[in-house]
Enzyme design. Structure first.
Site, PDB file in Angstrom:
ATOM      1  N   LEU A 139       0.900  -1.138  -0.001  1.00  0.00           N
ATOM      2  CA  LEU A 139       0.133  -0.191  -0.081  1.00  0.00           C
ATOM      3  C   LEU A 139       0.850   1.087  -0.032  1.00  0.00           C
ATOM      4  O   LEU A 139       1.880   1.270   0.540  1.00  0.00           O
ATOM      5  CB  LEU A 139      -1.042   0.011   1.344  1.00  0.00           C
ATOM      6  CG  LEU A 139      -1.954  -1.238   1.300  1.00  0.00           C
ATOM      7  CD1 LEU A 139      -2.895  -0.865   2.647  1.00  0.00           C
ATOM      8  CD2 LEU A 139      -3.089  -0.922   0.217  1.00  0.00           C
ATOM      9  N   ASP A 140       0.422   2.164  -0.765  1.00  0.00           N
ATOM     10  CA  ASP A 140       1.067   3.631  -0.736  1.00  0.00           C
ATOM     11  C   ASP A 140       1.470   3.945   0.711  1.00  0.00           C
ATOM     12  O   ASP A 140       0.422   3.619   1.619  1.00  0.00           O
ATOM     13  CB  ASP A 140       0.538   4.565  -1.586  1.00  0.00           C
ATOM     14  CG  ASP A 140       0.452   4.171  -2.859  1.00  0.00           C
ATOM     15  OD1 ASP A 140       1.116   3.540  -3.509  1.00  0.00           O
ATOM     16  OD2 ASP A 140      -0.134   5.000  -3.754  1.00  0.00           O
ATOM     17  N   ARG A 141       2.502   4.719   1.101  1.00  0.00           N
ATOM     18  CA  ARG A 141       2.676   5.242   2.474  1.00  0.00           C
ATOM     19  C   ARG A 141       1.470   6.157   2.942  1.00  0.00           C
ATOM     20  O   ARG A 141       1.084   5.919   3.998  1.00  0.00           O
ATOM     21  CB  ARG A 141       4.079   5.974   2.457  1.00  0.00           C
ATOM     22  CG  ARG A 141       4.275   6.788   3.961  1.00  0.00           C
ATOM     23  CD  ARG A 141       5.776   7.371   3.726  1.00  0.00           C
ATOM     24  NE  ARG A 141       6.185   7.793   4.895  1.00  0.00           N
ATOM     25  CZ  ARG A 141       7.333   8.164   5.138  1.00  0.00           C
ATOM     26  NH1 ARG A 141       8.347   8.489   4.093  1.00  0.00           N
ATOM     27  NH2 ARG A 141       7.849   8.522   6.295  1.00  0.00           N
TER      28      ARG A 141
END
Length: 318
Positions: A139-141
């Site tokens: 998942l993106d940060r």
């Protein structure tokens, strides 16, 4: 850099967590800090033995194998900052093969690219007894929500195949700027990765890119905003953010592809992060074939901002 003391021959017994892994990858994991070039050299020279026999790099280790590792002097980083323990993660599901946790926004899933540590390093610090913990996907940060971590090599391999074949259903909730009209819409735009001059990664819609497919469903709409559920049929980098921005509906709070002037206004109104949350997962268990369906509620900061929108904007749908 400092050198580790008096290296000696090691003998590692292969357990269930590592069974099925290629010997070169097994050695990379158990010999942390050793360059891959050196791993391949000791394999070619026959210094690595499995059950007293030479093997090549394609051999897959089996439960009970005894791996002899020759003396290796490992360079250690001086004054390396330890990974902080952090708060325990919210666990949505766990058994002996995998766990699914609710990732908080602002935490990278792993270290690298200027980030000294991430979620997986912190999880390993919190669970020192765990022999195997590996990310199944990312998942993106800036994204919160459900993330799968494998606790066995066998589960990881099957889950990777399921991800590739589209057998893991992933649904996200996002708030976008604009008046989304269709109850359901398919977006099929190829995505291409590229780098900015400063080395930062970006993605754009480009016919030379990889195929990408998002299914967008309208959940609720107010004057100026739309709450959408996005189902990913592919898992390209920044897929939701780029698909929706390209369609004219930037994600609220997105600092890479969004409406930057709007983001500043939204921050004043209480939205201090990107509005993107991995809300639902559905898949069959990689080892038992049991159907697993999970949901993670919106974090308080996103739910609270929706309440502000509800109070200040006229609802148009749902």
């Amino acid at each position: 850099m400092a050198l580790s003391k008096a290296p000696a021959v090691r003998h590692e017994r292969v357990d269930d967590a590592s069974a099925g892994q290629r010997i070169d990858n097994f050695l990379v994991r158990v010999c942390k800090g050793v360059p891959k070039s050196h791993i391949y050299r000791i394999l070619r020279s026959g210094e690595v033995r499995v059950n007293s026999r030479r093997v090549d790099q394609t051999y897959r280790v089996q439960i009970g194998d005894e791996v002899r590792i020759p003396p290796i002097r490992i360079a250690e980083k001086e004054n390396a900052a330890p990974v902080p323990m952090g708060k325990p993660f919210d666990i949505a599901y766990e058994d002996d093969a995998l766990l699914v946790l609710d990732k908080p926004a602002g935490l990278a899933v792993h270290g690298g690219s200027g980030v000294s540590f991430g979620l997986i390093e912190q999880l390993r610090r919190q669970r020192p007894e765990a022999k195997f913990l590996e990310l199944v996907h990312r998942l993106d940060r800036e994204t919160s929500g459900l993330l799968i971590v494998a606790k066995k090599r066998s589960a990881l391999t099957v889950l990777h195949d399921m991800m590739r074949d589209g057998k893991v259903q992933k649904r996200y909730l996002t708030l976008v700027s604009g008046r989304w009209l269709n109850a359901q819409q398919h977006i099929k735009q190829p995505l291409l990765k590229y780098l900015l001059e400063n080395g930062e990664r970006r993605v754009s819609v480009n016919r030379e890119g990889k195929p990408a497919h998002s299914i967008v469903r309208l959940v609720r709409r107010w004057a100026g905003y739309s709450l959408l559920e996005v189902e990913l049929k592919t898992g390209r980098t920044h897929q939701i953010r780029v698909h929706l921005t390209h369609a004219g509906f930037p994600l609220c709070g997105d600092d890479k592809y969004g409406d930057f002037a709007l983001n500043k206004q939204l921050e004043k109104e209480g939205l201090g992060r990107m509005f993107l949350h991995a809300a639902k997962l559905a898949f069959r268990h990689p080892l038992t074939d049991q159907q697993i369906e999970l949901a993670a509620p919106l974090p308080a900061e996103l739910d609270g901002f929706l309440a502000v929108v509800e109070q200040t904007r006229e609802r148009e749908y749902g």
